[in-house]
Design a protein around this motif. Structure first.
Motif, short mmCIF file in Angstrom:
data_model
loop_
_atom_site.label_atom_id
_atom_site.label_comp_id
_atom_site.label_asym_id
_atom_site.label_seq_id
_atom_site.Cartn_x
_atom_site.Cartn_y
_atom_site.Cartn_z
N ILE A 47 0.84 -1.20 0.00
CA ILE A 47 0.00 0.00 0.00
C ILE A 47 0.88 1.25 0.00
O ILE A 47 0.61 2.22 -0.71
N GLY A 48 1.94 1.20 0.80
CA GLY A 48 2.86 2.33 0.85
C GLY A 48 3.56 2.56 -0.48
O GLY A 48 3.72 3.70 -0.92
N ALA A 49 3.97 1.47 -1.13
CA ALA A 49 4.66 1.59 -2.42
C ALA A 49 3.74 2.20 -3.48
O ALA A 49 4.14 3.11 -4.22
N LEU A 50 2.51 1.71 -3.55
CA LEU A 50 1.56 2.26 -4.52
C LEU A 50 1.22 3.70 -4.19
O LEU A 50 1.12 4.56 -5.09
N SER A 51 1.06 3.99 -2.89
CA SER A 51 0.75 5.35 -2.48
C SER A 51 1.90 6.29 -2.78
O SER A 51 1.69 7.44 -3.20
N GLY A 52 3.14 5.82 -2.54
CA GLY A 52 4.30 6.65 -2.82
C GLY A 52 4.42 6.98 -4.29
O GLY A 52 4.70 8.12 -4.67
N GLY A 53 4.22 5.98 -5.15
CA GLY A 53 4.27 6.22 -6.58
C GLY A 53 3.19 7.18 -7.03
O GLY A 53 3.43 8.08 -7.84
N TRP A 54 1.97 7.01 -6.49
CA TRP A 54 0.85 7.90 -6.84
C TRP A 54 1.11 9.32 -6.35
O TRP A 54 0.90 10.30 -7.07
N LEU A 55 1.58 9.44 -5.09
CA LEU A 55 1.82 10.75 -4.50
C LEU A 55 2.92 11.50 -5.26
O LEU A 55 2.82 12.71 -5.51
N ALA A 56 3.97 10.76 -5.63
CA ALA A 56 5.05 11.40 -6.40
C ALA A 56 4.56 11.86 -7.77
O ALA A 56 4.99 12.90 -8.28
N HIS A 57 3.65 11.11 -8.35
CA HIS A 57 3.12 11.46 -9.67
C HIS A 57 2.35 12.77 -9.63
O HIS A 57 2.44 13.59 -10.56
N PHE A 58 1.60 13.01 -8.56
CA PHE A 58 0.74 14.18 -8.49
C PHE A 58 1.34 15.34 -7.69
O PHE A 58 0.99 16.50 -7.92
N ALA A 59 2.24 15.03 -6.72
CA ALA A 59 2.74 16.08 -5.83
C ALA A 59 4.25 16.26 -5.90
O ALA A 59 4.80 17.09 -5.18
N GLY A 60 4.94 15.46 -6.69
CA GLY A 60 6.38 15.60 -6.82
C GLY A 60 7.15 14.54 -6.06
O GLY A 60 6.61 13.88 -5.15
N LEU A 61 8.40 14.38 -6.39
CA LEU A 61 9.21 13.29 -5.84
C LEU A 61 9.55 13.48 -4.36
O LEU A 61 9.91 12.51 -3.69
N ARG A 62 9.45 14.70 -3.85
CA ARG A 62 9.74 14.90 -2.42
C ARG A 62 8.56 14.50 -1.53
O ARG A 62 8.73 14.22 -0.35
N ALA A 63 7.37 14.49 -2.09
CA ALA A 63 6.17 14.28 -1.29
C ALA A 63 6.17 12.96 -0.50
O ALA A 63 5.79 12.96 0.67
N PRO A 64 6.57 11.82 -1.08
CA PRO A 64 6.56 10.59 -0.29
C PRO A 64 7.49 10.64 0.94
O PRO A 64 7.19 10.05 1.97
N PHE A 65 8.60 11.37 0.83
CA PHE A 65 9.52 11.49 1.96
C PHE A 65 8.92 12.34 3.08
O PHE A 65 9.03 12.00 4.26
N LEU A 66 8.27 13.42 2.71
CA LEU A 66 7.67 14.30 3.72
C LEU A 66 6.50 13.61 4.42
O LEU A 66 6.36 13.68 5.64
N ALA A 67 5.66 12.94 3.63
CA ALA A 67 4.54 12.21 4.21
C ALA A 67 5.03 11.06 5.09
O ALA A 67 4.49 10.82 6.17
N GLY A 68 6.07 10.38 4.64
CA GLY A 68 6.62 9.28 5.43
C GLY A 68 7.16 9.74 6.76
O GLY A 68 7.01 9.05 7.79
N ALA A 69 7.79 10.90 6.80
CA ALA A 69 8.32 11.42 8.07
C ALA A 69 7.20 11.67 9.06
O ALA A 69 7.32 11.36 10.26
N GLY A 70 6.08 12.21 8.60
CA GLY A 70 4.94 12.43 9.49
C GLY A 70 4.37 11.12 10.02
O GLY A 70 4.00 11.03 11.20
N ILE A 71 4.32 10.11 9.17
CA ILE A 71 3.82 8.81 9.59
C ILE A 71 4.73 8.19 10.65
O ILE A 71 4.27 7.55 11.61
N LEU A 72 6.04 8.37 10.51
CA LEU A 72 6.97 7.81 11.47
C LEU A 72 6.87 8.49 12.84
O LEU A 72 7.16 7.87 13.87
N VAL A 73 6.45 9.73 12.89
CA VAL A 73 6.20 10.39 14.18
C VAL A 73 5.06 9.68 14.90
O VAL A 73 5.12 9.44 16.11
N LEU A 74 4.03 9.32 14.16
CA LEU A 74 2.93 8.56 14.76
C LEU A 74 3.41 7.21 15.26
O LEU A 74 2.94 6.70 16.29
N MET A 75 4.34 6.60 14.53
CA MET A 75 4.88 5.31 14.94
C MET A 75 5.60 5.40 16.28
O MET A 75 5.56 4.48 17.09
N ALA A 76 6.27 6.53 16.54
CA ALA A 76 6.97 6.71 17.81
C ALA A 76 5.98 6.67 18.97
O ALA A 76 6.25 6.06 20.02
#
Length: 434
Positions: A366-395
């Motif tokens: 799900i993450g891989a498909l979401s990352g590819g989709w997000l990069a397609h519409f919001a740019g290649l940096r978007a998956p990294f920024l979204a991932g960082a926010g998700i990792l804060v929740l993981m903490a």
């Protein structure tokens, strides 16, 4: 042949059979590093669609969703050593066929996706069997398990991430077929080495039950054990974030960091360098913060590191972020599984391990498909920024479900049920001094 039980005085070291497991893992990791660095380079010659890269990343994890639980039930029924040997031989044959397809110009995107799925299917059986075999070999001693997992992680990081990627990039520049042939040879070596391991004692006959019923028992055991559930959810959230960035990493390195083929291979090694360092600090962090505290800390570190990679336009700064990320991930994947291997009953080890991996891996596609989709519409940096926010929740998740008190209690209960006379010794590797 019966697996030898190791006395407490012998636990200062690891048995010779473990070193054979280590050798097999090391060579296979080298082959995987070569393969996984060459694969996106081959794909770049066929397409530049980020969605396709997301699909390719997802299918390597999809087998865990399709039959991960079934694989765990089969591992608990079958001889675990033979399962590992058979899985590696099948993966070797598959890569030989892929090598021929590359040489004949027959390898296209659909075939690459099919090969990735089948390799992942073999990985389900191999990984589940190996994680169940190791506690057997080491008599479920937490200190030995942590030491063994640390050494396995060290070899994987050094060869899969450090030596393999630049080697794969170099071999790909010479010939497109060589990286895939090299990975096939690594699987052959692994299967032949594992075949020399001690066989487990034959299991007593049990009443006939269906595979699905066996799988449900393992899943129910994990879902009703809050600590085991937390140890599985911890990497699941991380996998969502990491696979989202991994799906577009080749494009990010090429278009944003302006790296060529050789530079991309070198960039991948930075995570491995950090991961290798993580194998040395994992035990130190666990002893001072407790396993629960260390898992919470690594979640925070991963979030900060991924954010740094995502906002950077400098390859050196991004590489430094990847190194920190690799160290934190290695600490997590060393400490967490060691706890699970120490507390789960042997007859359930395959099923519970598979259920844990299913939860942990299910977020990956799900993450891989979401990352590819997000990069397609919001740019290649978007998956990294979204991932960082998700990792804060993981903490926050790690702090609640995998706390030191939960881990201490689970290890003490497991030691009591096994009739251990000195459970405090077993807890030393995982608990902070009070």
């Amino acid at each position: 042949m019966v697996i030898r039980r190791w006395s407490r005085t012998e636990r200062t070291g690891l048995p010779a059979a473990f070193h054979r497991i280590w050798a097999a893992s090391a060579v296979s990791s080298l082959g995987d590093g070569i393969y996984y660095s060459a694969l996106p380079l081959l794909a770049l010659t066929l397409t530049r669609d980020s969605t396709v890269f997301g699909m390719m990343e997802a299918v390597t994890l999809l087998p865990w969703l399709v039959f991960g639980l079934i694989g765990g039930a089969l591992v608990d029924r079958w001889d675990r050593r033979r399962t590992m040997v058979s899985a590696d031989l099948c993966r070797c044959a598959l890569l030989v066929a892929a090598t021929v397809a590359v040489a004949e110009g027959l390898l296209n995107i659909p075939v690459l996706i099919a090969v990735g799925f089948l390799l992942g299917a073999g990985g389900v059986l191999f990984d589940t069997a190996s994680m169940a075999y190791l506690p057997e070999l080491l008599d479920r001693d937490p200190q030995s398990l942590q030491r063994a997992n640390s050494r396995l992680q060290g070899a994987q990081r050094a060869l899969d991430g450090f030596v393999g990627p630049p080697t794969g990039s170099l071999l790909f520049s010479l010939s497109r077929t060589v990286p895939f042939a090299a990975d096939a040879v690594s699987f052959l070596f692994s299967s032949l080495t594992i075949r020399t391991l001690p066989a487990r004692p034959k299991k007593a006959a049990k009443p006939e039950t269906s595979i699905l019923a066996d799988a449900r028992v393992g899943a129910a055991y994990l879902l009703h054990h809050r600590l085991l559930l937390g140890l599985s959810l911890r990497p699941a959230v991380g996998n969502f974030a990491f696979c989202g960035t991994g799906a577009v990493l080749a494009l990010f390195a090429h278009d944003t960091l302006h790296l060529g083929t050789a530079g991309y291979g070198a960039f991948l090694t930075t995570e491995a360098v950090g991961g290798l360092g993580g194998t040395f600090v994992g035990g130190w962090l666990g002893a001072r913060l407790g396993t629960g505290g260390a898992l919470t800390l690594t979640a925070v570190v991963e979030a900060v590191a991924l954010l740094g990679v995502g906002v950077s336009s400098n390859a050196y700064l991004a590489g430094a972020g990847f190194a920190v990320l690799g160290a934190a991930m290695t600490v997590t994947t060393t400490l967490g599984p060691s706890v699970r291997q120490a507390i789960v009953p042997d007859e359930l080890m395959g099923r519970v391990g598979a259920a844990a991996r299913l939860i942990a891996m299910s977020a990956g596609p799900i993450g891989a498909l979401s990352g590819g989709w997000l990069a397609h519409f919001a740019g290649l940096r978007a998956p990294f920024l979204a991932g960082a926010g998700i990792l804060v929740l993981m903490a926050c998740l790690a702090a609640r479900l995998t706390s030191n008190s939960r881990i201490d209690a689970a290890l003490a209960e497991s030691a009591r049920l096994r009739g251990a006379t000195d459970p405090g010794t077993d807890l030393a590797s995982f608990s902070a001094s009070r």
